[in-house]
Motif scaffolding. Structure first.
Motif, PDB file in Angstrom:
ATOM      1  N   GLY A 109      88.196  65.279  32.513  1.00 31.05           N
ATOM      2  CA  GLY A 109      88.933  64.166  31.917  1.00 31.05           C
ATOM      3  C   GLY A 109      89.464  63.200  32.962  1.00 31.05           C
ATOM      4  O   GLY A 109      88.830  62.958  33.989  1.00 31.05           O
ATOM      5  N   PHE A 110      90.661  62.659  32.717  1.00 27.05           N
ATOM      6  CA  PHE A 110      91.257  61.669  33.611  1.00 27.05           C
ATOM      7  C   PHE A 110      92.093  62.357  34.687  1.00 27.05           C
ATOM      8  O   PHE A 110      92.822  63.312  34.400  1.00 27.05           O
ATOM      9  N   GLY A 111      91.970  61.861  35.927  1.00 23.81           N
ATOM     10  CA  GLY A 111      92.736  62.420  37.027  1.00 23.81           C
ATOM     11  C   GLY A 111      92.756  61.451  38.189  1.00 23.81           C
ATOM     12  O   GLY A 111      92.529  60.243  38.030  1.00 23.81           O
ATOM     13  N   PHE A 112      93.018  61.967  39.384  1.00 25.16           N
ATOM     14  CA  PHE A 112      93.122  61.128  40.580  1.00 25.16           C
ATOM     15  C   PHE A 112      92.358  61.775  41.727  1.00 25.16           C
ATOM     16  O   PHE A 112      92.373  63.002  41.891  1.00 25.16           O
ATOM     17  N   ARG A 113      91.690  60.913  42.510  1.00 25.64           N
ATOM     18  CA  ARG A 113      91.062  61.352  43.763  1.00 25.64           C
ATOM     19  C   ARG A 113      92.089  61.127  44.860  1.00 25.64           C
ATOM     20  O   ARG A 113      92.490  59.979  45.116  1.00 25.64           O
ATOM     21  N   SER A 156      92.852  71.458  40.848  1.00 21.55           N
ATOM     22  CA  SER A 156      92.350  70.681  41.987  1.00 21.55           C
ATOM     23  C   SER A 156      90.900  71.073  42.251  1.00 21.55           C
ATOM     24  O   SER A 156      90.565  72.260  42.243  1.00 21.55           O
ATOM     25  N   THR A 157      90.049  70.084  42.454  1.00 24.48           N
ATOM     26  CA  THR A 157      88.642  70.368  42.740  1.00 24.48           C
ATOM     27  C   THR A 157      88.498  70.808  44.194  1.00 24.48           C
ATOM     28  O   THR A 157      89.416  70.651  44.995  1.00 24.48           O
ATOM     29  N   ALA A 170      89.699  79.167  37.942  1.00 23.31           N
ATOM     30  CA  ALA A 170      89.221  80.330  38.692  1.00 23.31           C
ATOM     31  C   ALA A 170      88.019  79.982  39.565  1.00 23.31           C
ATOM     32  O   ALA A 170      87.959  80.347  40.742  1.00 23.31           O
ATOM     33  N   ALA A 171      87.050  79.238  39.012  1.00 19.95           N
ATOM     34  CA  ALA A 171      85.837  78.910  39.767  1.00 19.95           C
ATOM     35  C   ALA A 171      86.155  78.009  40.947  1.00 19.95           C
ATOM     36  O   ALA A 171      85.662  78.224  42.058  1.00 19.95           O
ATOM     37  N   LEU A 172      86.997  76.989  40.724  1.00 14.86           N
ATOM     38  CA  LEU A 172      87.295  76.052  41.806  1.00 14.86           C
ATOM     39  C   LEU A 172      88.160  76.702  42.871  1.00 14.86           C
ATOM     40  O   LEU A 172      88.029  76.413  44.050  1.00 14.86           O
ATOM     41  N   SER A 173      89.046  77.609  42.468  1.00 15.99           N
ATOM     42  CA  SER A 173      89.885  78.264  43.480  1.00 15.99           C
ATOM     43  C   SER A 173      89.062  79.204  44.343  1.00 15.99           C
ATOM     44  O   SER A 173      89.303  79.337  45.529  1.00 15.99           O
ATOM     45  N   THR A 174      88.025  79.834  43.762  1.00 14.28           N
ATOM     46  CA  THR A 174      87.203  80.731  44.577  1.00 14.28           C
ATOM     47  C   THR A 174      86.260  79.960  45.467  1.00 14.28           C
ATOM     48  O   THR A 174      85.924  80.400  46.563  1.00 14.28           O
ATOM     49  N   PRO A 180      95.341  66.968  35.404  1.00 20.14           N
ATOM     50  CA  PRO A 180      96.276  67.765  34.608  1.00 20.14           C
ATOM     51  C   PRO A 180      95.504  68.737  33.705  1.00 20.14           C
ATOM     52  O   PRO A 180      94.461  68.378  33.157  1.00 20.14           O
ATOM     53  N   VAL A 181      96.007  69.961  33.581  1.00 21.42           N
ATOM     54  CA  VAL A 181      95.381  70.942  32.684  1.00 21.42           C
ATOM     55  C   VAL A 181      95.402  70.411  31.257  1.00 21.42           C
ATOM     56  O   VAL A 181      94.429  70.506  30.519  1.00 21.42           O
TER      57      VAL A 181
END
Length: 618
Positions: A332-336, A362-363, A604-608, A298-299
């Motif tokens: 931070g906290f998230g899900f794989r 999303s990574t 921006a970095a992950l989307s590119t 989450p952002v």
């Protein structure tokens, strides 16, 4: 008199439109209720013009004075949802092979055709969109006939848009598709080919009854899990649910048993009666396995509980989605999360944002790697942070020694796929150049006709999930189509590239790449981050590292406060004293300071770095 059939076709070849015409022609949907893509229930399906969930519908039909019941299953056409197609094929005796008369047969259609032939289904070849000015029905009828071994005159011509030829197609289904074979007196056996979650009624299970009869208000047994439930409601879909007393052998319908979790009604499982159970289960299929993994965060970190609840609810409708909690020092906290492919990943993210009001990062997507250490230990890597031997011997989980998986790497194995590309023959050279540049190995090549060719390659899945489809389409002016299926694994020379900000690894930007491409990824990522990260009071180095070796570097220049502004005169030593004082302050700040990467820079970095087309391979 029952006929069970499905429609298999490529995306945008008109199967949902053809299903609309069949619904109108058989009279199960009145004109005032009719809408385009009637069987596509989700907003995303309707907006994108694609089918994500297969839909079953019961159609009445008269032919030569006799009444028939046609069970139609509308299937997805995207490579990510090929397991949906395999379920539908197991519930049918026939398949309508639908091909666009202006484009010809595509790679995904060919893959589904081979699945149907393996299931021993009766194939009815059909050319759609014959009303288009660009249609070439004679040419593509010969192509289809050559592939399935029939006569070009046997290929039906229809226009799903105008309704031309649809009546003849339904007559052909009645005449050519064999009736279902089953023993009505044997113990009940029904194959689950789909299941959806209803907020009020629990799991609605779609079944094809093979033997015996499933009745209302009897106790049913799920043979793989051993769970026993009471059938609260049994019925057929025409196209809205219509309750009935039971389903007999050969019929397709739905069962509601009060189950609250889709995973308790596994696709491919066999339903039987607990009072008189069958001895042998029907041949099912494996549960769909995730091919692509990505982290969802989450952002706003406070939305983590909402994201967890949203994923729990979404899994009720999508049994193929798998996820587990993970922590990133940067995000931070998230899900794989594990997905069937890139389109599945994008659909899940879009549904989470749209239906639950979340803002997500999303990574970059990655595949599953199998790492063997020199001590013989095997590690299954779904996250680059778990890859052994990161910067300074850590596992790149923020430089945390507890995250170190330890041991020197002996071998790394990556998943490979068998990719099929169908294209006009003039693009053979550029396609082969692209595939070989992505570490592909040519398996074979066949000409479907004088000017269309099928090329087969073995390629690493990791090379396909990035911008391969984009490149393929741009190099062939959009004419090529791609399909791929898992084909085991192979040993590869892979390394993990860590991105460091002021000497600290940022795990969200870590990526596993081939050793030959490591420097290219490092240069691209450092240059991109230099543009996105705001300047600090001190100079910040951005480095890309493989192990302890730095392979790329960029510097973010420091913001310089004009400390001499108040010096409107006086000796040079006064000015030098102020500059020295500023220099000492920056040095001290650099030792204790921490670079904060804004969320916009991560997005921006992950989307590119993902670089994939939103439509993904079709």
């Amino acid at each position: 008199m029952i006929r069970n059939f499905c429609i298999i076709a490529h995306i945008d070849h008109g199967k949902s439109t053809l299903a609309d015409r069949m619904l109108q022609l058989t009279g199960v949907v009145e004109a005032r209720q009719m809408r385009a893509q009637y069987l596509d229930r989700m907003d995303i399906e309707r907006e994108r013009g694609i089918t994500i969930k297969s839909q079953a519908v019961r159609l009445p039909w008269q032919h030569e004075g006799r009444h028939y019941v046609l069970n139609l299953i509308d299937t997805p056409g995207h490579v990510d949802f090929s397991y949906e197609v395999s379920r539908s094929l197991a519930a049918c005796e026939g398949a309508v092979l639908l091909v666009d008369a202006a484009q010809g047969i595509e790679a995904q259609t060919l893959a589904n055709l081979y699945m149907a032939l393996e299931a021993d289904l009766k194939i009815i070849p059909v050319l759609n969109k014959i009303d288009l000015p660009a249609a070439q029905p004679e040419r593509y009828a010969k192509e289809i006939a050559a592939i399935i071994g029939s006569d070009p005159d046997e290929v039906l011509r229809v226009s799903a848009k105008t309704g031309e030829g649809v009546r003849e197609l339904l007559d052909a289904v009645v005449g050519q598709v064999p009736p279902p074979q089953g023993d009505p007196d044997a113990p009940a056996r029904a194959l689950i080919f789909d299941s959806v979650y209803d907020t009020y009624r629990g799991v609605v299970t779609y079944v094809r009854v093979v033997d015996g009869r499933l009745s209302r208000r009897e106790r049913c047994l799920m043979m793989s899990t051993g769970a026993v439930h009471e059938t609260l409601e049994v019925g057929v879909i025409s196209p809205e649910p219509i309750p009935s007393d039971g389903l007999g052998a050969g019929e397709v319908g739905y069962v509601i048993s009060g189950v609250k979790d889709v995973r308790q009604a596994r696709v491919g499982d066999t339903v039987t009666s607990s009072a008189r159970p069958a001895k042998q289960a029907l041949a099912g299929y494996d549960h769909p396995k995730p091919m692509v993994f990505s982290g969802l965060y989450p952002v706003d970190g406070d939305e983590y509980p909402e994201l967890r609840d949203a994923l729990d609810k979404l899994r009720l409708n999508d049994a193929a989605l798998v996820y587990e909690p993970e922590t990133s020092t940067a995000l931070g906290f998230g899900f794989r999360c594990g997905f069937l492919g890139l389109l599945h990943m994008e659909i899940v993210r879009e549904r989470l944002e749209r239906e639950f009001g979340l803002s997500l990062i999303s990574t970059a997507p990655n595949v599953i790697y199998r790492v063997v250490t020199e001590s013989g230990r095997e590690i299954r890597v779904t996250n680059p942070s778990d890859f052994p031997g990161g910067i300074d011997g850590y596992a790149a989980s923020g430089g945390n020694p507890k995250g170190n998986t330890g041991g020197k790497i002996a071998e790394v194995y990556e998943p490979v796929v068998r990719a099929t590309v169908i294209s006009p023959s003039e693009y053979i050279g550029t396609i082969m150049e692209l595939c070989q540049g992505r570490r592909g190995a040519l398996i074979g090549m066949d000409y479907l006709s004088t000017d269309r060719v099928e090329i087969r390659y073995t390629m690493p899945l990791a090379e396909i999930i990035f911008d391969f489809f984009d490149q393929l389409k741009s190099r062939t002016r959009g004419y090529a189509s791609l399909d791929y299926e898992p084909s085991g694994e192979q040993q590869a020379n892979l390394v993990k590239v860590d991105i460091l900000l002021q000497g600290q690894p940022v795990d969200a930007f870590s990526q596993i790449v081939h050793a030959d491409n490591a420097r290219e990824y490092g240069l691209a990522m450092t240059a991109r981050l230099k543009e996105l990260i705001p300047r600090q009071q001190y100079e910040v180095p951005i480095q890309a590292a493989v192990g302890s070796r730095i392979i790329a570097r960029e510097n973010i220049r420091a913001l310089r406060k004009d400390v001499l502004a108040k010096c409107y005169g006086g000796d040079i030593t006064r000015k030098r004293k102020l500059l020295e004082k500023q220099k000492e302050g920056k040095k001290r700040m650099k030792t204790i300071g921490r670079v904060e990467v804004p969320q916009e820079a991560f997005v921006a970095a992950l989307s590119t770095t993902q670089g994939q087309d939103s439509r993904s391979p079709r």
